[in-house]
Design a protein around this motif. Sequence first.
Motif, PDB file in Angstrom:
ATOM      1  N   SER A 193       0.813  -1.212   0.000  1.00 21.99           N
ATOM      2  CA  SER A 193       0.000   0.000   0.000  1.00 21.99           C
ATOM      3  C   SER A 193       0.848   1.264   0.000  1.00 21.99           C
ATOM      4  O   SER A 193       0.382   2.327  -0.399  1.00 21.99           O
ATOM      5  N   SER A 194       2.097   1.185   0.438  1.00 22.03           N
ATOM      6  CA  SER A 194       2.962   2.369   0.478  1.00 22.03           C
ATOM      7  C   SER A 194       3.610   2.620  -0.879  1.00 22.03           C
ATOM      8  O   SER A 194       3.943   1.677  -1.602  1.00 22.03           O
ATOM      9  N   ASP A 195       3.769   3.895  -1.207  1.00 24.20           N
ATOM     10  CA  ASP A 195       4.452   4.253  -2.458  1.00 24.20           C
ATOM     11  C   ASP A 195       5.867   3.695  -2.478  1.00 24.20           C
ATOM     12  O   ASP A 195       6.369   3.282  -3.525  1.00 24.20           O
ATOM     13  N   LEU A 196       6.530   3.674  -1.325  1.00 27.76           N
ATOM     14  CA  LEU A 196       7.915   3.223  -1.257  1.00 27.76           C
ATOM     15  C   LEU A 196       8.063   1.780  -1.707  1.00 27.76           C
ATOM     16  O   LEU A 196       8.809   1.476  -2.654  1.00 27.76           O
ATOM     17  N   LEU A 197       7.363   0.871  -1.056  1.00 28.30           N
ATOM     18  CA  LEU A 197       7.542  -0.546  -1.394  1.00 28.30           C
ATOM     19  C   LEU A 197       6.954  -0.889  -2.751  1.00 28.30           C
ATOM     20  O   LEU A 197       7.466  -1.770  -3.450  1.00 28.30           O
ATOM     21  N   THR A 232      13.067  -8.699   2.700  1.00 32.83           N
ATOM     22  CA  THR A 232      12.614  -7.669   3.630  1.00 32.83           C
ATOM     23  C   THR A 232      12.369  -8.313   4.988  1.00 32.83           C
ATOM     24  O   THR A 232      12.042  -9.492   5.069  1.00 32.83           O
ATOM     25  N   THR A 233      12.541  -7.521   6.030  1.00 34.16           N
ATOM     26  CA  THR A 233      12.164  -7.980   7.363  1.00 34.16           C
ATOM     27  C   THR A 233      10.792  -7.386   7.664  1.00 34.16           C
ATOM     28  O   THR A 233      10.610  -6.178   7.569  1.00 34.16           O
ATOM     29  N   ASP A 234       9.831  -8.230   7.975  1.00 34.59           N
ATOM     30  CA  ASP A 234       8.473  -7.803   8.312  1.00 34.59           C
ATOM     31  C   ASP A 234       7.948  -6.769   7.306  1.00 34.59           C
ATOM     32  O   ASP A 234       7.693  -5.609   7.649  1.00 34.59           O
ATOM     33  N   ALA A 235       7.799  -7.209   6.066  1.00 39.68           N
ATOM     34  CA  ALA A 235       7.377  -6.305   4.986  1.00 39.68           C
ATOM     35  C   ALA A 235       6.027  -5.656   5.285  1.00 39.68           C
ATOM     36  O   ALA A 235       5.810  -4.484   4.956  1.00 39.68           O
ATOM     37  N   LEU A 292       6.584  -2.764   7.761  1.00 34.29           N
ATOM     38  CA  LEU A 292       7.309  -1.675   7.093  1.00 34.29           C
ATOM     39  C   LEU A 292       6.391  -0.948   6.118  1.00 34.29           C
ATOM     40  O   LEU A 292       6.402   0.290   6.033  1.00 34.29           O
ATOM     41  N   ASP A 293       5.588  -1.705   5.386  1.00 33.36           N
ATOM     42  CA  ASP A 293       4.647  -1.112   4.437  1.00 33.36           C
ATOM     43  C   ASP A 293       3.651  -0.194   5.145  1.00 33.36           C
ATOM     44  O   ASP A 293       3.372   0.925   4.700  1.00 33.36           O
ATOM     45  N   ALA A 294       3.141  -0.651   6.276  1.00 33.74           N
ATOM     46  CA  ALA A 294       2.180   0.156   7.044  1.00 33.74           C
ATOM     47  C   ALA A 294       2.832   1.424   7.569  1.00 33.74           C
ATOM     48  O   ALA A 294       2.238   2.511   7.534  1.00 33.74           O
ATOM     49  N   ARG A 318      19.986   8.873  17.099  1.00 38.09           N
ATOM     50  CA  ARG A 318      20.362  10.236  16.686  1.00 38.09           C
ATOM     51  C   ARG A 318      19.395  10.844  15.671  1.00 38.09           C
ATOM     52  O   ARG A 318      19.146  12.047  15.693  1.00 38.09           O
ATOM     53  N   HIS A 319      18.913  10.010  14.737  1.00 41.66           N
ATOM     54  CA  HIS A 319      18.155  10.540  13.596  1.00 41.66           C
ATOM     55  C   HIS A 319      16.795   9.872  13.411  1.00 41.66           C
ATOM     56  O   HIS A 319      16.133  10.110  12.385  1.00 41.66           O
ATOM     57  N   GLY A 320      16.379   9.048  14.354  1.00 41.78           N
ATOM     58  CA  GLY A 320      15.095   8.372  14.215  1.00 41.78           C
ATOM     59  C   GLY A 320      15.050   7.390  13.068  1.00 41.78           C
ATOM     60  O   GLY A 320      13.969   7.084  12.540  1.00 41.78           O
ATOM     61  N   CYS A 321      16.203   6.865  12.646  1.00 43.50           N
ATOM     62  CA  CYS A 321      16.277   5.978  11.486  1.00 43.50           C
ATOM     63  C   CYS A 321      15.561   4.661  11.785  1.00 43.50           C
ATOM     64  O   CYS A 321      15.798   4.027  12.808  1.00 43.50           O
ATOM     65  N   ARG A 322      14.695   4.226  10.871  1.00 42.32           N
ATOM     66  CA  ARG A 322      13.906   3.002  11.061  1.00 42.32           C
ATOM     67  C   ARG A 322      14.230   1.912  10.037  1.00 42.32           C
ATOM     68  O   ARG A 322      13.772   0.782  10.185  1.00 42.32           O
ATOM     69  N   LEU A 323      14.983   2.268   9.002  1.00 43.94           N
ATOM     70  CA  LEU A 323      15.183   1.341   7.885  1.00 43.94           C
ATOM     71  C   LEU A 323      16.645   1.324   7.452  1.00 43.94           C
ATOM     72  O   LEU A 323      17.266   2.375   7.304  1.00 43.94           O
TER      73      LEU A 323
END
Length: 409
Positions: free
Chosen positions: A5-9, A21-24, A27-29, A190-195
Amino acid sequence: MSTYSSDLLRLLEKRGYIHQTTDAHALDALAAKEIVPGYIGFDATAPSLHVGSLVQIMMLRRLQQTGHKPIVVMGGGTTKIGDPSGKDESRKLLTGEDIEANITSIRRVFERVLDFNDGPTGAIMVNNDDWLSDLGYIELLRDVGPHFTVNRMLTFDSVRLRLDREQPLTFLEFNYMILQAYDFLELKRRHGCRLQMGGSDQWGNIVNGIELSRRMDGAELFGVTTPLLTTADGAKMGKTAAGAVWLNEDALPAYDFWQYWRNTDDRDVGRFLRLFTDLPLDEIARFESLEGSEINAAKEVLANEVTALVRGEEAAASAAATARDTFAGSGAGADLPVHVADAGPVPLTTVLNALGFVQSNGEAKRKIKEGAIRVDGEVVDDLALELSPSPGSDIRISLGKKKHGLLRG
């Protein structure tokens, strides 16, 4: 039909970037509802990255194109150790000054491909030396060490393959996976990085970072890897007989970079257009349907698009003009490699080496014997041929149909 559903994936899937992917679903949500900061790490072992890194750079571009935040992590700290993944031997250790100069040089390509700004999706570049060099050894062992078992570390390909080949793996290199996992934890803080994204060879390192962050901070992080990128004939992307295809202009002339893409195997054209250009997918599908000599038009589009993205519009236009002049017959475009003759005659074998067409005099002689060398359009077979261009004039040297250069008087 995409299940995302996400534009990214959706974009990553349609253009062929996704291998694992881990838990696609999660991540999509997440990507569908908020800006996701994501990173890829790059070593700073040379002043330029090569084409083998371009798919990762494009992943960061896709991240930004779909409304998320790319983080370019330069491995100023981990480069001091060296990534053992895919390596048969330890790499020479660089000084801090060498690494800093390499990072400055490498940044130029990223500034063309990504938009660095202060906005919520603006790209940033960080150096993991900023936090790794401040770590105390005892503190690292105490806080991070308990989350890694030697048993599991020995199962990772980067370690196991080196040991299977009975090649030395230093204790310094053995620590690389711990520090890369710590990078993900630190980037989240530091940057809230999730991926984290990367090539398929980085899967183990990515999973380590996700697990470490979960254990130490209770954070939910994600990983995506790309397929191993090889050409249709099985060769590793970015490697040629003449050496690496460097992204920086001062490491490889624009014409040679353009020509690398123009020489793409017919079977790879569509895939490379999806991965390395922003052309719409329906237009790429039209190019893929071309056959015979018509596919060459698609290869020129590929070469123009990638060169414009990495080197700039002017470099792409100049390289394309040189190709047109060269392949038209007698032309000698401005971007062709040039060897300037010293006083007196120059052996043809020396010229072929100087232009980068061959790697040795033995190879030069073999090409001459095979009838693959032309001088001003005429096939030559004299192994001892010497050339004497007049002052200010050029002699055109060709190897086969695709390599051309000039001997200048």
